[in-house]
Scaffold this active site. Structure first.
Site, PDB file in Angstrom:
ATOM      1  N   ARG A  37       0.826  -1.221   0.000  1.00  0.00           N
ATOM      2  CA  ARG A  37       0.000   0.000   0.000  1.00  0.00           C
ATOM      3  C   ARG A  37       0.854   1.262   0.000  1.00  0.00           C
ATOM      4  NH1 ARG A  37      -5.351  -1.581   3.733  1.00  0.00           N
ATOM      5  NH2 ARG A  37      -6.345  -2.730   2.051  1.00  0.00           N
ATOM      6  N   LYS A 198     -18.341 -18.249   1.401  1.00  0.00           N
ATOM      7  CA  LYS A 198     -19.756 -18.107   1.749  1.00  0.00           C
ATOM      8  C   LYS A 198     -20.548 -17.208   0.803  1.00  0.00           C
ATOM      9  CE  LYS A 198     -19.268 -18.968   6.691  1.00  0.00           C
ATOM     10  NZ  LYS A 198     -19.574 -18.461   8.028  1.00  0.00           N
ATOM     11  N   GLY A 355      -8.808  -9.392  -0.770  1.00  0.00           N
ATOM     12  CA  GLY A 355      -7.605  -9.947  -0.138  1.00  0.00           C
ATOM     13  C   GLY A 355      -7.237 -11.343  -0.592  1.00  0.00           C
ATOM     14  N   GLY A 378     -12.603  -3.867   1.011  1.00  0.00           N
ATOM     15  CA  GLY A 378     -14.000  -3.475   1.184  1.00  0.00           C
ATOM     16  C   GLY A 378     -14.507  -2.516   0.120  1.00  0.00           C
TER      17      GLY A 378
END
Length: 399
Positions: A37, A198, A355, A378
């Site tokens: 980053r 999921k 990620g 996110g």
């Protein structure tokens, strides 16, 4: 583009530029363990420095909940920033008030100053007008280079852009241009690969994608939920049986939108979740009752690669199997290598993020071959879900 970039910043020598960056990096024993980053924001900082601006970095680190927490101080991150920039990075022990103002007053043109964690103040996450005003007092211009925090309407990501002339940094610009190619205005056919454990974490994502892509490849544990909804016995595989109706509604929405849903035809099954576990390839309708699917099989990989070959654009979020442990990484690696090869040939625009996805592409040693790999987590997911991103929307409004 519908926002201003560093190209619009010309005569800025001596100007105080507040630059929102993402320095929320992993740290172990006081050392930064992954500098990705920091490397991403270095070009913006260098360019502003070369133009003679005074660069004042704003960032958050961890979740201190609005008060100072010693081990969430950005002071520990400054040396890593310094090393990557190959330039002295000064530090101020607060992001507002006298400590910040005094440090800024001592800056020379081209200097870089890192202010303390913005989240040490409750006003940051509340986007409190008084806190925004206090931050704005430290700058003449605002540059946002933290797409990864753009899904939050915080003081340093959204509020400042209402107080100061606002521009996108180079990383923000690259991310937005890549995302526009991926889903905003893509070349068709568009194929999306969505994997991971999921369905429950990606319902909004799947519901948005079926309206926007030509084919949706579903892999990972979440494929089992879709298979079970269609009456397939998935044995002991990870499966959210309570989401069968949700899966059926997504399949119906895809049919209505003309989006093909691509589910596994075969799977690699094992009876224990460990590296090198005894495994076998079985037809998806012949999963043993005491086994679990840990990867998609070779027939499924061939079908996925066929879709990638037909695609002009690929958007990827989530691995196809339990890629962290061999041999259940084979499908993810094979599809990633095929997508990378098509991208290198200039035949495919490939955008990936999240990620696990970044880790999987690094594992396959192809991350550098994709058109764009987002480290934003996110924010990338919310963009794929079609949700507004306050930190981006405010830049568009300013233009």
């Amino acid at each position: 583009m519908t926002f201003k970039t560093l190209d619009d910043l010309t005569d800025i020598a001596g100007k105080r530029v507040l630059v929102r960056v993402d320095l929320n990096v992993p740290v172990k024993d006081g050392q930064v363990t992954d500098t990705t980053r920091i490397e991403r924001v270095a070009p913006t900082i260098r360019e502003l420095s070369e133009k003679g601006a005074k660069i004042i970095l704003l960032a958050h680190f961890g979740r201190p909940k609005g008060e100072p927490v010693a081990d969430m101080s950005l002071k520990a991150i400054a040396p890593a920033v310094e090393e990557i920039l190959d330039q002295r990075v000064h530090f101020a022990a607060d992001c507002i008030g006298d400590k910040a103002a005094n440090a800024i007053a001592e800056m020379n043109d081209g200097d870089v100053l890192l202010l303390e964690n913005t989240r040490f103040h409750k006003g940051e996450e509340k986007n409190d007008p008084a806190f925004v005003t206090a931050l704005a007092a430290n700058g003449d211009l605002y540059v946002n280079d933290a797409f990864s925090a753009a899904h939050r309407a915080h003081a340093s990501t959204e509020g400042l852009a209402q107080h100061l002339p606002a521009y996108a940094g180079r990383t923000m610009q690259a991310e937005l241009e890549a995302l526009e190619k991926g889903l905003g205005n893509p070349k068709r056919p568009v194929v999306a690969i969505v994997g991971g454990a999921k369905v429950s974490t990606k319902i909004d994502l799947l519901q948005n994608l079926v309206k926007k892509v030509d084919a949706l490849v579903i892999g990972g544990g979440m494929a089992n939920t879709f298979l079970a909804a269609q009456g397939v016995d998935v044995g002991k595989s990870l499966c959210e049986h309570d989401l069968a109706e949700t899966a059926k509604s997504i399949i119906a929405a895809a049919a209505a939108a003309g989006c093909a849903i691509v589910l596994p035809e075969d799977g690699v099954v094992a009876r224990e979740f460990k590296a090198g576990a005894d495994n076998a390839v079985v037809d998806i309708k012949a999963i043993p009752a005491d086994a679990m699917v840990l990867d998609v099989g070779p027939k499924s990989v061939a079908a996925i690669n066929d879709w990638i070959s037909r695609a002009e654009t690929l958007v990827w979020n989530g691995p196809l199997g339990a890629f962290e442990i061999a041999p259940f990484d084979k499908a993810t690696v094979a599809a990633a290598k095929h997508a990378a090869a098509r991208t290198r040939q200039g035949s495919l625009v490939s955008v990936a993020g999240g990620g696990d996805t970044v880790a999987a592409l690094n594992h396959a040693e192809v991350a550098d071959d994709f058109t764009y790999v987002s480290t934003a987590g996110g924010a990338f997911l919310e963009w794929m879900e079609g949700k507004p991103l306050p930190g981006v929307d405010i830049l568009h409004k300013q233009k």
